[in-house]
Write an enzyme that holds these catalytic residues in place. Structure first.
Site, mmCIF file in Angstrom:
data_model
loop_
_atom_site.group_PDB
_atom_site.id
_atom_site.type_symbol
_atom_site.label_atom_id
_atom_site.label_comp_id
_atom_site.label_asym_id
_atom_site.label_seq_id
_atom_site.Cartn_x
_atom_site.Cartn_y
_atom_site.Cartn_z
ATOM 1 N N ALA A 2 0.798 -1.170 -0.398
ATOM 2 C CA ALA A 2 -0.704 -0.074 0.044
ATOM 3 C C ALA A 2 0.968 0.912 0.361
ATOM 4 O O ALA A 2 2.112 1.439 0.660
ATOM 5 C CB ALA A 2 -0.939 0.440 0.929
ATOM 6 N N PRO A 3 0.199 2.370 -0.985
ATOM 7 C CA PRO A 3 0.624 3.532 -0.377
ATOM 8 C C PRO A 3 0.390 4.540 0.723
ATOM 9 O O PRO A 3 0.024 4.082 1.394
ATOM 10 C CB PRO A 3 0.654 4.371 -1.680
ATOM 11 C CG PRO A 3 -0.988 4.025 -1.856
ATOM 12 C CD PRO A 3 -0.714 2.293 -1.177
ATOM 13 N N TRP A 4 1.802 5.796 1.006
ATOM 14 C CA TRP A 4 1.311 6.012 1.741
ATOM 15 C C TRP A 4 -0.431 7.266 2.101
ATOM 16 O O TRP A 4 0.052 8.908 3.122
ATOM 17 C CB TRP A 4 2.787 7.270 2.199
ATOM 18 C CG TRP A 4 2.690 7.847 1.304
ATOM 19 C CD1 TRP A 4 4.180 7.747 0.137
ATOM 20 C CD2 TRP A 4 3.013 9.343 -0.083
ATOM 21 N NE1 TRP A 4 4.774 8.541 -0.620
ATOM 22 C CE2 TRP A 4 3.638 9.219 -1.059
ATOM 23 C CE3 TRP A 4 2.261 10.136 0.284
ATOM 24 C CZ2 TRP A 4 3.639 10.480 -1.777
ATOM 25 C CZ3 TRP A 4 1.739 10.874 -0.379
ATOM 26 C CH2 TRP A 4 2.456 10.909 -1.432
ATOM 27 N N LYS A 7 1.799 -4.189 2.860
ATOM 28 C CA LYS A 7 3.098 -4.093 3.892
ATOM 29 C C LYS A 7 2.944 -2.806 3.192
ATOM 30 O O LYS A 7 2.816 -2.169 2.528
ATOM 31 C CB LYS A 7 4.272 -4.315 2.887
ATOM 32 C CG LYS A 7 5.809 -3.169 4.008
ATOM 33 C CD LYS A 7 6.641 -3.521 2.006
ATOM 34 C CE LYS A 7 6.351 -2.818 0.831
ATOM 35 N NZ LYS A 7 6.829 -0.885 2.000
ATOM 36 N N PRO A 8 2.278 -1.764 4.200
ATOM 37 C CA PRO A 8 2.243 -0.338 4.076
ATOM 38 C C PRO A 8 3.679 0.334 3.675
ATOM 39 O O PRO A 8 4.336 -0.346 4.004
ATOM 40 C CB PRO A 8 1.987 0.079 5.808
ATOM 41 C CG PRO A 8 2.081 -0.724 6.389
ATOM 42 C CD PRO A 8 2.747 -1.919 5.950
ATOM 43 N N ALA A 9 3.329 1.840 3.568
ATOM 44 C CA ALA A 9 4.554 2.441 2.802
ATOM 45 C C ALA A 9 5.669 3.118 4.286
ATOM 46 O O ALA A 9 4.926 2.603 5.728
ATOM 47 C CB ALA A 9 4.089 3.252 2.338
ATOM 48 N N GLU A 10 7.117 2.733 4.029
ATOM 49 C CA GLU A 10 7.872 3.499 5.561
ATOM 50 C C GLU A 10 7.220 4.502 6.294
ATOM 51 O O GLU A 10 7.318 4.362 7.141
ATOM 52 C CB GLU A 10 8.403 3.061 5.164
ATOM 53 C CG GLU A 10 9.257 1.808 3.887
ATOM 54 C CD GLU A 10 8.676 1.968 2.912
ATOM 55 O OE1 GLU A 10 7.724 2.520 2.251
ATOM 56 O OE2 GLU A 10 10.413 1.773 2.186
ATOM 57 N N SER A 51 2.419 3.388 -7.137
ATOM 58 C CA SER A 51 2.339 4.523 -8.383
ATOM 59 C C SER A 51 3.009 3.671 -9.698
ATOM 60 O O SER A 51 2.934 2.500 -9.199
ATOM 61 C CB SER A 51 4.314 4.994 -8.775
ATOM 62 O OG SER A 51 5.258 4.392 -8.225
ATOM 63 N N GLU A 55 -3.287 -1.233 -8.332
ATOM 64 C CA GLU A 55 -4.323 -0.212 -8.013
ATOM 65 C C GLU A 55 -3.615 1.067 -8.648
ATOM 66 O O GLU A 55 -2.791 1.342 -7.543
ATOM 67 C CB GLU A 55 -4.916 -0.270 -6.836
ATOM 68 C CG GLU A 55 -5.696 -0.762 -6.290
ATOM 69 C CD GLU A 55 -7.505 -0.656 -7.080
ATOM 70 O OE1 GLU A 55 -7.195 0.803 -8.177
ATOM 71 O OE2 GLU A 55 -8.533 -0.890 -7.821
ATOM 72 N N CYS A 76 -4.887 10.012 -5.682
ATOM 73 C CA CYS A 76 -4.739 9.225 -7.535
ATOM 74 C C CYS A 76 -5.860 9.338 -8.081
ATOM 75 O O CYS A 76 -5.993 9.677 -9.619
ATOM 76 C CB CYS A 76 -4.630 7.616 -7.195
ATOM 77 S SG CYS A 76 -6.196 7.330 -6.331
ATOM 78 N N GLU A 114 1.334 12.804 -13.952
ATOM 79 C CA GLU A 114 1.400 12.310 -12.339
ATOM 80 C C GLU A 114 2.325 13.777 -11.488
ATOM 81 O O GLU A 114 3.363 13.046 -11.244
ATOM 82 C CB GLU A 114 0.922 11.441 -12.174
ATOM 83 C CG GLU A 114 0.284 11.290 -10.757
ATOM 84 C CD GLU A 114 0.285 9.648 -9.780
ATOM 85 O OE1 GLU A 114 0.459 9.145 -9.771
ATOM 86 O OE2 GLU A 114 -0.659 9.524 -9.880
HETATM 87 P P1 NAD Z 1 5.073 3.488 -4.908
HETATM 88 O O1 NAD Z 1 5.174 3.251 -5.909
HETATM 89 O O2 NAD Z 1 7.110 4.935 -4.552
HETATM 90 O O3 NAD Z 1 5.196 3.394 -3.409
HETATM 91 C C1 NAD Z 1 3.474 2.028 -3.056
HETATM 92 C C2 NAD Z 1 4.256 0.843 -2.447
HETATM 93 O O4 NAD Z 1 5.100 0.326 -2.642
HETATM 94 C C3 NAD Z 1 4.986 1.003 -0.804
HETATM 95 O O5 NAD Z 1 4.787 0.792 0.411
HETATM 96 C C4 NAD Z 1 6.809 1.148 -1.375
HETATM 97 O O6 NAD Z 1 6.645 0.653 -0.390
HETATM 98 C C5 NAD Z 1 6.308 0.116 -2.391
HETATM 99 N N1 NAD Z 1 7.271 -0.497 -3.207
HETATM 100 C C6 NAD Z 1 8.054 0.463 -3.542
HETATM 101 N N2 NAD Z 1 9.038 -0.168 -4.761
HETATM 102 C C7 NAD Z 1 9.163 -1.593 -4.453
HETATM 103 C C8 NAD Z 1 8.861 -2.753 -4.907
HETATM 104 N N3 NAD Z 1 10.790 -2.603 -5.341
HETATM 105 N N4 NAD Z 1 8.539 -3.867 -4.791
HETATM 106 C C9 NAD Z 1 7.192 -3.517 -4.486
HETATM 107 N N5 NAD Z 1 7.364 -2.475 -3.241
HETATM 108 C C10 NAD Z 1 7.790 -1.488 -4.053
HETATM 109 O O7 NAD Z 1 3.670 4.813 -4.215
HETATM 110 P P2 NAD Z 1 3.570 6.253 -2.600
HETATM 111 O O8 NAD Z 1 4.853 6.974 -3.837
HETATM 112 O O9 NAD Z 1 3.480 5.233 -2.391
HETATM 113 O O10 NAD Z 1 2.479 6.519 -3.625
HETATM 114 C C11 NAD Z 1 1.840 7.171 -4.439
HETATM 115 C C12 NAD Z 1 1.655 6.739 -5.232
HETATM 116 O O11 NAD Z 1 0.087 5.527 -5.648
HETATM 117 C C13 NAD Z 1 0.154 7.984 -6.513
HETATM 118 O O12 NAD Z 1 0.892 6.914 -8.242
HETATM 119 C C14 NAD Z 1 -0.848 6.918 -6.384
HETATM 120 O O13 NAD Z 1 -1.118 7.534 -7.763
HETATM 121 C C15 NAD Z 1 -0.967 5.524 -6.234
HETATM 122 N N6 NAD Z 1 -2.035 5.544 -5.718
HETATM 123 C C16 NAD Z 1 -3.215 4.449 -6.567
HETATM 124 C C17 NAD Z 1 -4.291 4.775 -6.182
HETATM 125 C C18 NAD Z 1 -5.531 3.695 -6.967
HETATM 126 O O14 NAD Z 1 -6.542 3.326 -5.935
HETATM 127 N N7 NAD Z 1 -5.319 3.181 -8.060
HETATM 128 C C19 NAD Z 1 -4.511 4.918 -5.138
HETATM 129 C C20 NAD Z 1 -3.383 5.279 -3.578
HETATM 130 C C21 NAD Z 1 -2.087 5.813 -4.571
#
Ligand code: NAD
Length: 505
Positions: A158-160, A184-187, A238, A259, A293, A392
């Site tokens: 999940a993201p932050w 796994k939530p975001a750190e 992302s 997502e 998002c 984005e």
């Molecule tokens: P991110 O992609 O950087 O990180 C998301 C998660 O992935 C974090 O928990 C991170 O630790 C983990 N991660 C990072 N690298 C990884 C890897 N190599 N393998 C496995 N996991 C890994 O995204 P973010 O910056 O936390 O969140 C913002 C993004 O999330 C934006 O692009 C946004 O649009 C998207 N988002 C989408 C939705 C949706 O429903 N489509 C909802 C919320 C956020």
């Protein structure tokens, strides 16, 4: 100002929730949760190692047979109790969410937390409605039916930006359907995911059904996605990271739900209520400091309304009060981190070379200087193929472009790689209806932009991913269907055996 959440005492035992127990990580790497409003560390914990991920997956695997074997009614009862526990803890959850994300307390109190409680109540009901679609004698000689079964251990990432809601969107449909899960939530934002898992235990959901590993994406995240005992990966984040996750999940032949990012268009036709559209554009581009998002990011306004819309949006953006997230008067808090603020500022600085920054485009000083604040920003005169229109940004930045005919408005709305959400603004039902049909996005609002409800699906088209969160549609991701076929003839030599035996008895 305000009553901040005390994370250090609450999570003194660590930031991993494995088998119903909080425990420290074992990676040897420390990480701090930083209050983005002040830049100060509010909680330091040890990140999950790959061994912690293994332990969480093992706990989920052990819990699976019992939880999958519970009746839908039993799972539903537990989820009802879960919704009750979350409602009792609403204030604490809102304060923790505001602390780790910098969200205005009004947003976490009125949107994130009640949305999560409602989602939990929805899945309590939905757990009793898992259905296979057909049963009957389709061949004449057999009775067929469809069983809808859980998949096993789900690994979610999940993201932050909405940590509590994202944890809920991932965990609830998975466990309502009888799976167990490791999330796994975001750190940067583990607190409310941990509280959510603790609340599940308090509601009587068995140990090991919900596990949280708080680790880095590249090690804990990738290890979870590639794990041999994880049957499904569900990722929100992302698009670039989603592609990496897809590669690993595909190599291990897992069910995959993605997502991903968005760049939502906001199309204003010339018969729209310009005052309503301007209010909608400001609220929908600035919600959660634009780190949403589905946020409105590209407003296309038909030429006769263009100037009035730009002026009104600029005026309204300038009334938005930035401040302490714990002050109920604050409209918009900081971004998630100074790094994200600088990333957003970088987009705007580059845009000055090819477009007009009408308002905002600056880091506020004074009391806000320490936090990751950025002023609401309106950009015009950007070309459709420019970076601010195509990428984005994930910050409080709205770009407005004019269009002429309806065809052009819809074409431009579809002209990015993304397809998560969109809105169309018109008082003409035929125009609005055409836009809902022709815009390629998982959700199209008419005369509004942002509202979500538990009963309706959320998910992307195109590079925004595939699969659905929320609603009964999410069960399509978190279950598999099995065809069961009974012979009704009780004869040894069945008719179709002629393909092997010919006419021999
Ligand atoms: P991110 O992609 O950087 O990180 C998301 C998660 O992935 C974090 O928990 C991170 O630790 C983990 N991660 C990072 N690298 C990884 C890897 N190599 N393998 C496995 N996991 C890994 O995204 P973010 O910056 O936390 O969140 C913002 C993004 O999330 C934006 O692009 C946004 O649009 C998207 N988002 C989408 C939705 C949706 O429903 N489509 C909802 C919320 C956020």
């Amino acid at each position: 100002m305000g009553n901040r959440f005390q994370a250090t005492d609450r999570f003194a035992d660590g930031a991993q929730y494995i088998g119903g127990r909080l425990q420290p990580g074992t990676s040897g790497k420390k990480h701090s949760v930083v209050d983005p409003a002040t830049g100060e560390s509010v909680y330091t914990y040890e990140l999950a190692s790959t061994a912690d991920v293994d332990a969480a997956v093992a706990a989920a695997k052990d819990a699976f047979p019992g939880w999958a074997g519970a009746t839908p009614g039993e799972r539903s009862d537990a989820l009802h109790r879960f919704a009750g526990v979350l409602a009792e803890q609403a204030e604490d959850l809102a304060r923790a969410e505001s602390l780790q994300c910098g969200k205005p307390i009004r947003l976490s109190t009125e949107f994130d937390v009640p949305g999560t409680v409602d989602n939990t109540a929805f899945f309590a009901g939905a757990a009793r409605h898992l259905q296979g679609q057909s049963a009957g004698e389709y061949s004449g000689d057999h009775t067929s039916y469809v069983r809808r079964e859980p998949i096993g251990v789900v690994g979610s990432i999940a993201p932050w930006n909405y940590p509590l809601q994202m944890a809920a969107w991932k965990i609830l449909p998975a466990i309502a359907a009888g799976n167990t899960i490791v999330l796994k939530p975001a750190e940067l934002t583990p607190l409310t995911s941990l509280m959510f898992a603790e609340a599940a235990t308090a509601a009587g959901i068995p140990d090991g059904v919900v596990n949280i590993v708080t680790g880095a994406g590249r090690d804990a995240g990738e290890h979870l996605v590639g794990h041999g005992d994880v049957a499904m990966t569900s990722f929100t984040g992302s698009t670039p990271v989603g592609k990496r996750v897809a590669e690993i999940a595909t190599a291990t032949v897992k069910r995959l739900h993605l997502e991903l990012g968005g760049k939502a268009p906001f199309v204003v036709f010339d018969d729209a209520d310009v005052e309503a559209a301007a209010h909608g554009a400001v609220a929908a581009s600035l919600i959660n400091s634009g780190q949403d998002c589905t946020a409105a990011t590209r407003a296309y306004v038909q030429r006769p309304l263009y100037r009035a819309f730009v002026e009104r949006v600029a005026e309204l953006m300038e009334t938005v009060r930035l401040g302490d997230p714990f002050d109920p008067a604050t409209d918009m808090g900081p971004l998630i981190s100074h790094a994200q603020r600088d990333r957003v500022a970088g987009f705007v600085e580059r845009a000055r070379g090819y477009a007009t920054v009408v308002t905002g485009g600056e880091v506020p000083g004074g009391d806000l200087e320490k936090g990751a604040y950025y002023r609401p920003t309106l950009i015009t005169d950007a070309a459709q193929d420019s970076e601010v229109v195509q990428s984005e940004i994930f910050g409080p930045v709205l770009v407005v472009l004019p269009f002429d005919g309806d065809d052009e408005g819809i074409r431009l709305a579809n002209d990015t790689p993304y397809g998560l959400a969109a809105s169309a603004w018109s008082r003409d039902v035929y125009r609005a209806n055409r836009a809902t049909r022709e815009i390629k996005a998982g959700c199209v609002w008419v005369n509004d932009h942002i509202p979500i409800i538990s009963e309706m699906p959320h998910g992307g088209y195109k590079a925004s991913g595939f699969g659905k969160d929320m609603s009964a549609y999410s069960f399509e991701e978190y279950t598999q269907v099995k065809h069961v076929m009974f012979d009704n003839t009780a004869v040894a030599a069945k008719d179709w055996h002629r393909t092997i035996f010919g006419d021999r008895p």
